[in-house]
Design a protein around this motif. Sequence first.
Motif, short mmCIF file in Angstrom:
data_model
loop_
_atom_site.label_atom_id
_atom_site.label_comp_id
_atom_site.label_asym_id
_atom_site.label_seq_id
_atom_site.Cartn_x
_atom_site.Cartn_y
_atom_site.Cartn_z
N MET A 1 0.84 -1.22 0.00
CA MET A 1 0.00 0.00 0.00
C MET A 1 0.87 1.26 0.00
N LYS A 2 1.92 1.24 0.81
CA LYS A 2 2.81 2.39 0.88
C LYS A 2 3.52 2.61 -0.46
N ASN A 3 3.90 1.51 -1.11
CA ASN A 3 4.56 1.63 -2.41
C ASN A 3 3.63 2.23 -3.46
N LYS A 4 2.34 1.85 -3.40
CA LYS A 4 1.36 2.40 -4.33
C LYS A 4 1.21 3.90 -4.14
N LYS A 5 1.19 4.32 -2.87
CA LYS A 5 1.07 5.75 -2.59
C LYS A 5 2.27 6.51 -3.11
N LYS A 6 3.46 5.93 -2.95
CA LYS A 6 4.67 6.58 -3.45
C LYS A 6 4.63 6.70 -4.96
N ILE A 7 4.16 5.64 -5.62
CA ILE A 7 4.08 5.66 -7.08
C ILE A 7 3.08 6.72 -7.55
N MET A 8 1.97 6.86 -6.83
CA MET A 8 0.95 7.84 -7.21
C MET A 8 1.44 9.27 -7.03
N THR A 9 2.37 9.48 -6.12
CA THR A 9 2.89 10.83 -5.91
C THR A 9 4.01 11.19 -6.88
N LEU A 10 4.53 10.22 -7.61
CA LEU A 10 5.65 10.48 -8.52
C LEU A 10 5.33 11.52 -9.59
N PRO A 11 4.15 11.46 -10.26
CA PRO A 11 3.86 12.48 -11.28
C PRO A 11 3.85 13.90 -10.72
N SER A 12 3.21 14.08 -9.56
CA SER A 12 3.16 15.42 -8.97
C SER A 12 4.55 15.88 -8.53
N MET A 13 5.36 14.97 -8.01
CA MET A 13 6.73 15.32 -7.62
C MET A 13 7.57 15.68 -8.83
N ALA A 14 7.34 14.98 -9.94
CA ALA A 14 8.07 15.27 -11.17
C ALA A 14 7.72 16.66 -11.69
N VAL A 15 6.42 16.99 -11.67
CA VAL A 15 5.97 18.31 -12.12
C VAL A 15 6.57 19.39 -11.22
N LEU A 16 6.56 19.17 -9.91
CA LEU A 16 7.13 20.13 -8.96
C LEU A 16 8.61 20.34 -9.23
N PHE A 17 9.32 19.26 -9.50
CA PHE A 17 10.76 19.37 -9.75
C PHE A 17 11.04 20.12 -11.05
N ILE A 18 10.28 19.80 -12.11
CA ILE A 18 10.55 20.40 -13.42
C ILE A 18 10.20 21.88 -13.45
N PHE A 19 9.07 22.24 -12.85
CA PHE A 19 8.58 23.61 -12.98
C PHE A 19 8.90 24.51 -11.79
N ALA A 20 9.39 23.97 -10.70
CA ALA A 20 9.68 24.78 -9.52
C ALA A 20 11.13 24.68 -9.08
N ILE A 21 11.60 23.47 -8.86
CA ILE A 21 12.94 23.29 -8.30
C ILE A 21 14.03 23.44 -9.36
#
Length: 273
Positions: free
Chosen positions: A1-21
């Motif tokens: 379950m924890k792994n699924k949650k991490k996978i689901m957050t990957l797209p949003s983290m990628a967008v944050l990294f590309i457009f903010a960080i």
Amino acid sequence: MKNKKKIMTLPSMAVLFIFAILPLFIMLAYSFQSDSGAGFTLENYARFFTKTFYLTLTGRTIVNSVLVTLSSLLIAYPLAYIMAKHLKGLKNIVMVLLIIPFFTNQLVRVYSWLIFLQDGGVFDRMLNSLGLVNGTMGLLYTRTAVIIGLIHAFFPYMVITIYMALERLDNSLLEASSCLGASKLTTFSWIVLPMSMPGVVTGIMIVFVPCLGTFVEPRILGGVNGTVIGTVIEDQFFEIYGWNFGAAIAFLLLALVIVSMTGINRLGRRYDS
């Protein structure tokens, strides 16, 4: 379950990294480059700290932000208290009136103040018709005009955060305080104010931090007299094309913002329940 949650957050983290960080790292790299392209250098930061002009503007920016924050607090707190404790059906109407200006473009709001404050404008004609002044006030292109514009832009945020804190305040506490013989001033000092401080602290952060980097109101309403560190950064990027020095100033301003937020957060923790 924890792994699924991490996978689901990957797209949003990628967008944050590309457009903010990632853009921040690019700008950081620019800040350590010279205009001559000689490689890594600290001359942009040294230039900032060795020029009195930039240090003076930074001090002016901080003072302006403090004045806007304090003025917004003095205006917003009584209004938020009246909305939360004395208005019933009307408080929704007042809230809508506070929010309506945000439905218009920022430039439209600023230029409205320019028309209102200009010599011979609406404000001058109103004061002359009342016999309060004879001539013009000369408010436009002054620091006062900048402060007025910034208060109008940011004080609704202060009202909303304080109102939300006061709305959660249990009225039975106020009734109990009154029944025990406490005066209204004592009740406010010992109950209302401490319990509304989280909203006050949040409002201070929401107003003070954006004021540090604003440049639209100072540019339009202040002219040369309204120059702040934000207008310097804008000039470096869009007028002078000094991206390296502009990036250095921007990161110094970011450091100031982080320090300010840290201090305000520490203040807020004292009032967290």
